[in-house]
Design a protein around this motif. Sequence first.
Motif, PDB file in Angstrom:
ATOM      1  N   CYS A  45       0.840  -1.194   0.000  1.00 57.98           N
ATOM      2  CA  CYS A  45       0.000   0.000   0.000  1.00 57.98           C
ATOM      3  C   CYS A  45       0.883   1.255   0.000  1.00 57.98           C
ATOM      4  O   CYS A  45       1.991   1.276   0.559  1.00 57.98           O
ATOM      5  N   ARG A  50      -4.363   2.347  -2.027  1.00 57.26           N
ATOM      6  CA  ARG A  50      -4.886   2.095  -0.691  1.00 57.26           C
ATOM      7  C   ARG A  50      -5.827   0.894  -0.651  1.00 57.26           C
ATOM      8  O   ARG A  50      -6.219   0.479   0.438  1.00 57.26           O
ATOM      9  N   ALA A  60      -1.575   5.322   7.046  1.00 61.32           N
ATOM     10  CA  ALA A  60      -3.034   5.396   7.140  1.00 61.32           C
ATOM     11  C   ALA A  60      -3.566   4.499   8.241  1.00 61.32           C
ATOM     12  O   ALA A  60      -4.520   3.752   8.054  1.00 61.32           O
ATOM     13  N   SER A  62      -2.526   1.842   9.537  1.00 59.75           N
ATOM     14  CA  SER A  62      -2.524   0.415   9.220  1.00 59.75           C
ATOM     15  C   SER A  62      -1.454  -0.349   9.970  1.00 59.75           C
ATOM     16  O   SER A  62      -1.075  -1.442   9.593  1.00 59.75           O
TER      17      SER A  62
END
Length: 315
Positions: A45, A50, A60, A62
Amino acid sequence: MTFLQQFRSPRLSFIQTLVSLLLSTVALLSSYWCVGQQKVPKPLCSLIKRSNCIPVPGLANSSTAISWETGDDRFVFPTFHTGLFITCEEDIYTDAWEEKCRAFYTLTPGSEKAMMWLSLSMELMYVGLLVISCALLSVQLCIRTCCPSTQRWGQLLNAFAAIFTVLAGLLGMVAHMMYMQVFQTTASMGPEDFKPHSYGYSWAFYVAWVAFTFCMIAGISTLNDYTKKVLMVGPRHYSDLNPCGFDFGGLFPHAPHYDPTMALACPPSPPPRISHLSPYYEHPPAALPTSAPRLNLPGNRGNHREHQEEDYGPL
């Protein structure tokens, strides 16, 4: 019979050749000969990717995301399409739909590069011969419209157009088959980033074969028209006073006229000869000379005695 005459008409042959030329050009320039899917591991990613990707910690929120995907869920299947010159693949590193294209000859193995360039050369010759055939047929139609009496020159152009059209069709058929062999070899022995998971033929492949069909129909009908009008019937002889009936001193000799009754009529055979020993034998009318001595043969003894009695009286 009328349908066959319309089928062999020069105008219809010109239309068929022109359609074949247009379809062949579209197929040659298209990159949709083969389409398929690739099997590629999911990318990491990023800011522009994304979804459908492997999570990266610190991006983000994650960091706590864990990928539990197994099997085919760990792969993506981007689509691709390939033509004679370029191949385009779906870009898997961005969420927006984009393609990246590259030349197809760069993917071809070294053992197949010669066949690849040969197939491309034959494809270009195929299109070039169709252009020549269209030009010859268009000139023939112009001669037929402007000066109908010079059909001999029109039929000569018709013959050359038929030869070029049939030759173009044969070259195109061989070129198509060679390219498909090169593509199959590239799909199995090419680089790792171009190994299709599945592939099949696309619309440009079928358009190319439809163009080949029109090309062969036009060539055969044109050649059949030339055979019917010139080789079997023979060209028409025109008067020297006709301004359009020009002739270059017998540069192109006239073909003999074909008469169907000549093949059926048998020449009269001479009567059989009769032997001189037959009772029906007639001697030729040749008189013997009067001064010739008479031979005293056994068969002529009676006649000789009669002549003696006439000359000297009874013995």
